[in-house]
Design a protein around this motif. Sequence first.
Motif, PDB file in Angstrom:
ATOM      1  N   THR A 185      12.905  -8.375 -42.438  1.00 18.11           N
ATOM      2  CA  THR A 185      12.091  -8.883 -43.546  1.00 18.11           C
ATOM      3  C   THR A 185      12.938  -8.980 -44.809  1.00 18.11           C
ATOM      4  OG1 THR A 185      11.349  -6.641 -44.063  1.00 18.11           O
ATOM      5  CG2 THR A 185       9.938  -7.972 -42.638  1.00 18.11           C
ATOM      6  N   THR A 186      12.728 -10.066 -45.543  1.00 20.79           N
ATOM      7  CA  THR A 186      13.469 -10.305 -46.780  1.00 20.79           C
ATOM      8  C   THR A 186      12.522 -10.187 -47.964  1.00 20.79           C
ATOM      9  OG1 THR A 186      15.007 -11.813 -45.672  1.00 20.79           O
ATOM     10  CG2 THR A 186      14.858 -11.959 -48.069  1.00 20.79           C
ATOM     11  N   HIS A 187      12.855  -9.292 -48.890  1.00 21.77           N
ATOM     12  CA  HIS A 187      12.024  -9.091 -50.078  1.00 21.77           C
ATOM     13  C   HIS A 187      12.327 -10.189 -51.089  1.00 21.77           C
ATOM     14  CE1 HIS A 187       9.344  -6.739 -52.571  1.00 21.77           C
ATOM     15  NE2 HIS A 187      10.209  -6.832 -53.577  1.00 21.77           N
ATOM     16  N   VAL A 188      11.285 -10.832 -51.581  1.00 14.20           N
ATOM     17  CA  VAL A 188      11.410 -12.022 -52.424  1.00 14.20           C
ATOM     18  C   VAL A 188      10.596 -11.828 -53.700  1.00 14.20           C
ATOM     19  CG1 VAL A 188      10.889 -14.489 -52.563  1.00 14.20           C
ATOM     20  CG2 VAL A 188      11.731 -13.527 -50.421  1.00 14.20           C
ATOM     21  N   ARG A 189      11.183 -12.220 -54.823  1.00 12.57           N
ATOM     22  CA  ARG A 189      10.484 -12.179 -56.115  1.00 12.57           C
ATOM     23  C   ARG A 189      10.547 -13.579 -56.722  1.00 12.57           C
ATOM     24  NH1 ARG A 189       9.008  -8.177 -59.592  1.00 12.57           N
ATOM     25  NH2 ARG A 189       9.935  -6.733 -58.091  1.00 12.57           N
ATOM     26  N   CYS A 190       9.386 -14.180 -56.970  1.00 11.43           N
ATOM     27  CA  CYS A 190       9.315 -15.542 -57.503  1.00 11.43           C
ATOM     28  C   CYS A 190       8.754 -15.515 -58.925  1.00 11.43           C
ATOM     29  CB  CYS A 190       8.419 -16.418 -56.626  1.00 11.43           C
ATOM     30  SG  CYS A 190       9.017 -16.648 -54.939  1.00 11.43           S
ATOM     31  N   SER A 191       9.425 -16.237 -59.813  1.00  7.21           N
ATOM     32  CA  SER A 191       8.979 -16.355 -61.200  1.00  7.21           C
ATOM     33  C   SER A 191       9.195 -17.779 -61.677  1.00  7.21           C
ATOM     34  CB  SER A 191       9.750 -15.392 -62.109  1.00  7.21           C
ATOM     35  OG  SER A 191       9.470 -14.047 -61.815  1.00  7.21           O
ATOM     36  N   GLY A 192       8.450 -18.158 -62.703  1.00  5.02           N
ATOM     37  CA  GLY A 192       8.638 -19.468 -63.308  1.00  5.02           C
ATOM     38  C   GLY A 192       7.779 -20.543 -62.682  1.00  5.02           C
ATOM     39  N   SER A 193       7.878 -21.745 -63.235  1.00  8.96           N
ATOM     40  CA  SER A 193       7.138 -22.894 -62.735  1.00  8.96           C
ATOM     41  C   SER A 193       7.780 -24.151 -63.300  1.00  8.96           C
ATOM     42  CB  SER A 193       5.660 -22.826 -63.144  1.00  8.96           C
ATOM     43  OG  SER A 193       5.542 -22.859 -64.560  1.00  8.96           O
ATOM     44  N   GLY A 194       7.383 -25.290 -62.760  1.00  9.65           N
ATOM     45  CA  GLY A 194       7.912 -26.552 -63.257  1.00  9.65           C
ATOM     46  C   GLY A 194       8.194 -27.509 -62.123  1.00  9.65           C
ATOM     47  N   ALA A 195       8.631 -28.702 -62.492  1.00 10.75           N
ATOM     48  CA  ALA A 195       8.817 -29.767 -61.508  1.00 10.75           C
ATOM     49  C   ALA A 195      10.160 -29.705 -60.796  1.00 10.75           C
ATOM     50  CB  ALA A 195       8.681 -31.126 -62.207  1.00 10.75           C
ATOM     51  N   PHE A 246      27.569  -7.361 -54.578  1.00 13.97           N
ATOM     52  CA  PHE A 246      27.666  -6.105 -53.835  1.00 13.97           C
ATOM     53  C   PHE A 246      27.042  -4.960 -54.634  1.00 13.97           C
ATOM     54  CE2 PHE A 246      29.964  -2.176 -52.827  1.00 13.97           C
ATOM     55  CZ  PHE A 246      29.707  -2.088 -51.466  1.00 13.97           C
ATOM     56  N   GLY A 247      26.222  -4.164 -53.966  1.00 12.34           N
ATOM     57  CA  GLY A 247      25.591  -3.022 -54.608  1.00 12.34           C
ATOM     58  C   GLY A 247      24.403  -3.366 -55.475  1.00 12.34           C
ATOM     59  N   GLY A 248      24.064  -4.654 -55.542  1.00 15.75           N
ATOM     60  CA  GLY A 248      22.956  -5.072 -56.388  1.00 15.75           C
ATOM     61  C   GLY A 248      21.702  -5.381 -55.598  1.00 15.75           C
ATOM     62  N   ALA A 251      14.531   7.223 -50.470  1.00 18.06           N
ATOM     63  CA  ALA A 251      13.530   7.554 -51.489  1.00 18.06           C
ATOM     64  C   ALA A 251      14.128   7.481 -52.892  1.00 18.06           C
ATOM     65  CB  ALA A 251      12.957   8.942 -51.217  1.00 18.06           C
ATOM     66  N   GLU A 252      15.359   7.964 -53.064  1.00 18.70           N
ATOM     67  CA  GLU A 252      16.002   7.921 -54.377  1.00 18.70           C
ATOM     68  C   GLU A 252      16.265   6.485 -54.800  1.00 18.70           C
ATOM     69  OE1 GLU A 252      17.973   8.818 -57.953  1.00 18.70           O
ATOM     70  OE2 GLU A 252      16.412   9.795 -56.754  1.00 18.70           O
ATOM     71  N   TYR A 253      16.701   5.661 -53.860  1.00 16.22           N
ATOM     72  CA  TYR A 253      16.960   4.270 -54.206  1.00 16.22           C
ATOM     73  C   TYR A 253      15.668   3.566 -54.615  1.00 16.22           C
ATOM     74  CZ  TYR A 253      18.533  -0.478 -54.252  1.00 16.22           C
ATOM     75  OH  TYR A 253      18.808  -1.762 -54.676  1.00 16.22           O
ATOM     76  N   SER A 265      21.897  -5.407 -47.434  1.00 16.06           N
ATOM     77  CA  SER A 265      22.269  -4.742 -48.681  1.00 16.06           C
ATOM     78  C   SER A 265      21.148  -3.804 -49.100  1.00 16.06           C
ATOM     79  CB  SER A 265      22.497  -5.770 -49.790  1.00 16.06           C
ATOM     80  OG  SER A 265      23.556  -6.636 -49.482  1.00 16.06           O
ATOM     81  N   ALA A 266      21.494  -2.848 -49.957  1.00 20.46           N
ATOM     82  CA  ALA A 266      20.467  -1.957 -50.491  1.00 20.46           C
ATOM     83  C   ALA A 266      19.436  -2.786 -51.241  1.00 20.46           C
ATOM     84  CB  ALA A 266      21.101  -0.929 -51.418  1.00 20.46           C
ATOM     85  N   GLY A 267      18.176  -2.476 -51.032  1.00 22.14           N
ATOM     86  CA  GLY A 267      17.099  -3.222 -51.659  1.00 22.14           C
ATOM     87  C   GLY A 267      15.822  -2.956 -50.887  1.00 22.14           C
ATOM     88  N   ARG A 268      14.849  -3.831 -51.064  1.00 26.25           N
ATOM     89  CA  ARG A 268      13.581  -3.658 -50.359  1.00 26.25           C
ATOM     90  C   ARG A 268      13.505  -4.509 -49.094  1.00 26.25           C
ATOM     91  NH1 ARG A 268      10.005  -0.384 -53.016  1.00 26.25           N
ATOM     92  NH2 ARG A 268       8.530  -0.915 -51.379  1.00 26.25           N
TER      93      ARG A 268
END
Length: 295
Positions: A42-52, A62-64, A14-16, A90-93
Amino acid sequence: MARIGRFRNEAARAEYLRTYAAMERLWPLPSAVSDVPTAYGTTHVRCSGSGAGLPLVLLHGFGGNGLYWHDVVEDLARDRVVVALDTVGSAGRSVQTAPLGRDADYGAWFAQVLDGLGLDRAHVLGESLGAWHATLMALHAPDRVASVSLIEPNGVFTRTPARALLRMLRFGANPTDQGWHRMREWLTPGTDPTDVELACMKAAQGYRTAAGWARPLKDAELAAITPPLLAIYGAESVLSEPEAARRRLATAVPGAEAEIVPGGGHGVRGQVPGQVGARVARFVGQHDNSVPAER
């Protein structure tokens, strides 16, 4: 026996997640998030940007988590989609359900993430421990890797100095606030993480990681790397031996590019994010049309 990463208890989780939610506000671009199922969880993924340009997958240290790329994502996403992962183990979602017990498992995990996103190939960028993971993908899923860029790949081409490992172990055994300050001054001098980033780093200590550790590749393994490769080092890094790594790459991986940033430490990306981001963007753009490796 290979482990499965997990939080020590529900309070640690919860704290993380609280600090993670605060870090999301640092991300400067619109993004789409999803959780991609794989055989390892399950792997948490964040997508940003666009282009060809071909997509670029980001692998944190580590730790990120994937959010730690917030300071360079705008440079990297100018002409392509950038895919920031929370590495399984690793710690994350992301939520790990099966161990990544062999080197080849990282290639399989990467391929399954790309499949879940509907991608045939992608560039890969990894930092520190993420550079190790990226190297394994270049070795074990070369047909899916258009290029591989490595920031401070300590322990991959040369051994991490024993004195540095000992100092990190001592810190891990008693991570006081004063110890955190000394560790940052020694490991990543010249960087200035936000309070939110520091809080998330500290909260990550409540996670029992299972993301593996880098080891120096054998000559035959280096010779087997086929995707175009860029390695970026800080000249003053306490975890790497930049000149020795550059010499070994020049011999074992013909065509590989190695850049050593004067005055840079292990946190070279945080010291000069614009310089590092632009260098990677330029390299990636040069290899959008690289030919897939034959397996």
